[in-house]
Design a protein around this motif. Structure first.
Motif, PDB file in Angstrom:
ATOM      1  N   ILE A  79       0.821  -1.220   0.000  1.00  0.00           N
ATOM      2  CA  ILE A  79       0.000   0.000   0.000  1.00  0.00           C
ATOM      3  C   ILE A  79       0.852   1.266   0.000  1.00  0.00           C
ATOM      4  O   ILE A  79       0.594   2.174  -0.791  1.00  0.00           O
ATOM      5  N   PRO A  80       1.911   1.380   0.797  1.00  0.00           N
ATOM      6  CA  PRO A  80       2.724   2.610   0.753  1.00  0.00           C
ATOM      7  C   PRO A  80       3.371   2.848  -0.616  1.00  0.00           C
ATOM      8  O   PRO A  80       3.661   3.994  -0.971  1.00  0.00           O
ATOM      9  N   THR A  91       1.970   2.688  -3.392  1.00  0.00           N
ATOM     10  CA  THR A  91       0.997   3.266  -4.322  1.00  0.00           C
ATOM     11  C   THR A  91       0.682   4.721  -4.000  1.00  0.00           C
ATOM     12  O   THR A  91      -0.203   5.309  -4.616  1.00  0.00           O
ATOM     13  N   ALA A  92       1.403   5.307  -3.048  1.00  0.00           N
ATOM     14  CA  ALA A  92       1.103   6.664  -2.581  1.00  0.00           C
ATOM     15  C   ALA A  92       1.201   7.682  -3.719  1.00  0.00           C
ATOM     16  O   ALA A  92       2.114   7.646  -4.536  1.00  0.00           O
ATOM     17  N   VAL A  93       0.215   8.578  -3.747  1.00  0.00           N
ATOM     18  CA  VAL A  93       0.154   9.651  -4.742  1.00  0.00           C
ATOM     19  C   VAL A  93      -0.105  10.949  -3.985  1.00  0.00           C
ATOM     20  O   VAL A  93      -0.971  10.998  -3.102  1.00  0.00           O
ATOM     21  N   ASN A  94       0.637  11.992  -4.328  1.00  0.00           N
ATOM     22  CA  ASN A  94       0.445  13.294  -3.702  1.00  0.00           C
ATOM     23  C   ASN A  94      -0.724  14.000  -4.373  1.00  0.00           C
ATOM     24  O   ASN A  94      -0.779  14.106  -5.594  1.00  0.00           O
ATOM     25  N   THR A  95      -1.699  14.460  -3.597  1.00  0.00           N
ATOM     26  CA  THR A  95      -2.853  15.188  -4.120  1.00  0.00           C
ATOM     27  C   THR A  95      -2.971  16.515  -3.393  1.00  0.00           C
ATOM     28  O   THR A  95      -2.322  16.714  -2.352  1.00  0.00           O
ATOM     29  N   LEU A 152      -1.675  13.000   0.999  1.00  0.00           N
ATOM     30  CA  LEU A 152      -1.177  11.758   0.424  1.00  0.00           C
ATOM     31  C   LEU A 152      -2.320  10.759   0.282  1.00  0.00           C
ATOM     32  O   LEU A 152      -3.068  10.520   1.233  1.00  0.00           O
ATOM     33  N   TYR A 153      -2.465  10.193  -0.887  1.00  0.00           N
ATOM     34  CA  TYR A 153      -3.497   9.176  -1.130  1.00  0.00           C
ATOM     35  C   TYR A 153      -2.809   7.838  -1.356  1.00  0.00           C
ATOM     36  O   TYR A 153      -1.873   7.741  -2.143  1.00  0.00           O
ATOM     37  N   LYS A 154      -3.278   6.795  -0.669  1.00  0.00           N
ATOM     38  CA  LYS A 154      -2.734   5.449  -0.842  1.00  0.00           C
ATOM     39  C   LYS A 154      -3.862   4.514  -1.253  1.00  0.00           C
ATOM     40  O   LYS A 154      -4.920   4.490  -0.632  1.00  0.00           O
ATOM     41  N   TRP A 155      -3.603   3.762  -2.305  1.00  0.00           N
ATOM     42  CA  TRP A 155      -4.592   2.792  -2.781  1.00  0.00           C
ATOM     43  C   TRP A 155      -4.635   1.604  -1.835  1.00  0.00           C
ATOM     44  O   TRP A 155      -3.606   1.092  -1.434  1.00  0.00           O
TER      45      TRP A 155
END
Length: 131
Positions: free
Chosen positions: A6-7, A9-13, A17-20
């Motif tokens: 999961i970490p 897949t982190a995306v900065n928004t 931080l968004y994690k799938w």
């Protein structure tokens, strides 16, 4: 998605931080991984009561009673493997349907009429490159 992945897949928004927590289809090899998960979950029944292609599953039966049991078997196998269906995208208890550009019914499997029309009305090649 494995907890340890999961970490990754982190995306900065703009909202942080968004994690799938489930695998998004845009990640490299996501389709192949998903296909393998579904195939492994349904392996005992593939070719006997169902076929699988990526996220499409077709279940067949001879009678309505048998079909109810087959649908329950497949849904339980998916749930046991933490795979779930989207009810909005599901079609249950169909007497005929189109699956992977083929028409499936009690008469058997036939080519989709639109598929044959495209081939019959294919324009003749105008150059050697088109051939």
């Amino acid at each position: 998605m494995h907890l340890e992945d999961i970490p990754l897949t982190a995306v900065n928004t703009p909202w942080g931080l968004y994690k799938w927590v489930v695998m998004p289809m845009g990640i490299k090899n996501a389709l192949a991984i998903h296909q393998r998960q579904v195939t492994n979950a349904l392996r005992p029944w593939i070719g006997k009561i169902c076929h699988v292609y990526l996220d499409d599953i077709i279940i067949w039966s001879q009678t309505l009673v048998e079909h109810k049991a087959n649908v329950e078997t497949i849904l339980c196998a998916l749930r046991d493997n933490k795979l779930y269906c989207n009810l909005k995208k599901s079609q249950l208890y169909c007497k005929q349907l189109n699956f992977l550009r083929h028409h499936v019914s009690a008469n058997g499997i036939e080519a989709d009429e639109g598929k044959a029309d495209r081939i019959q009305n294919w324009p003749p090649p105008q150059s050697t490159k088109q051939v």
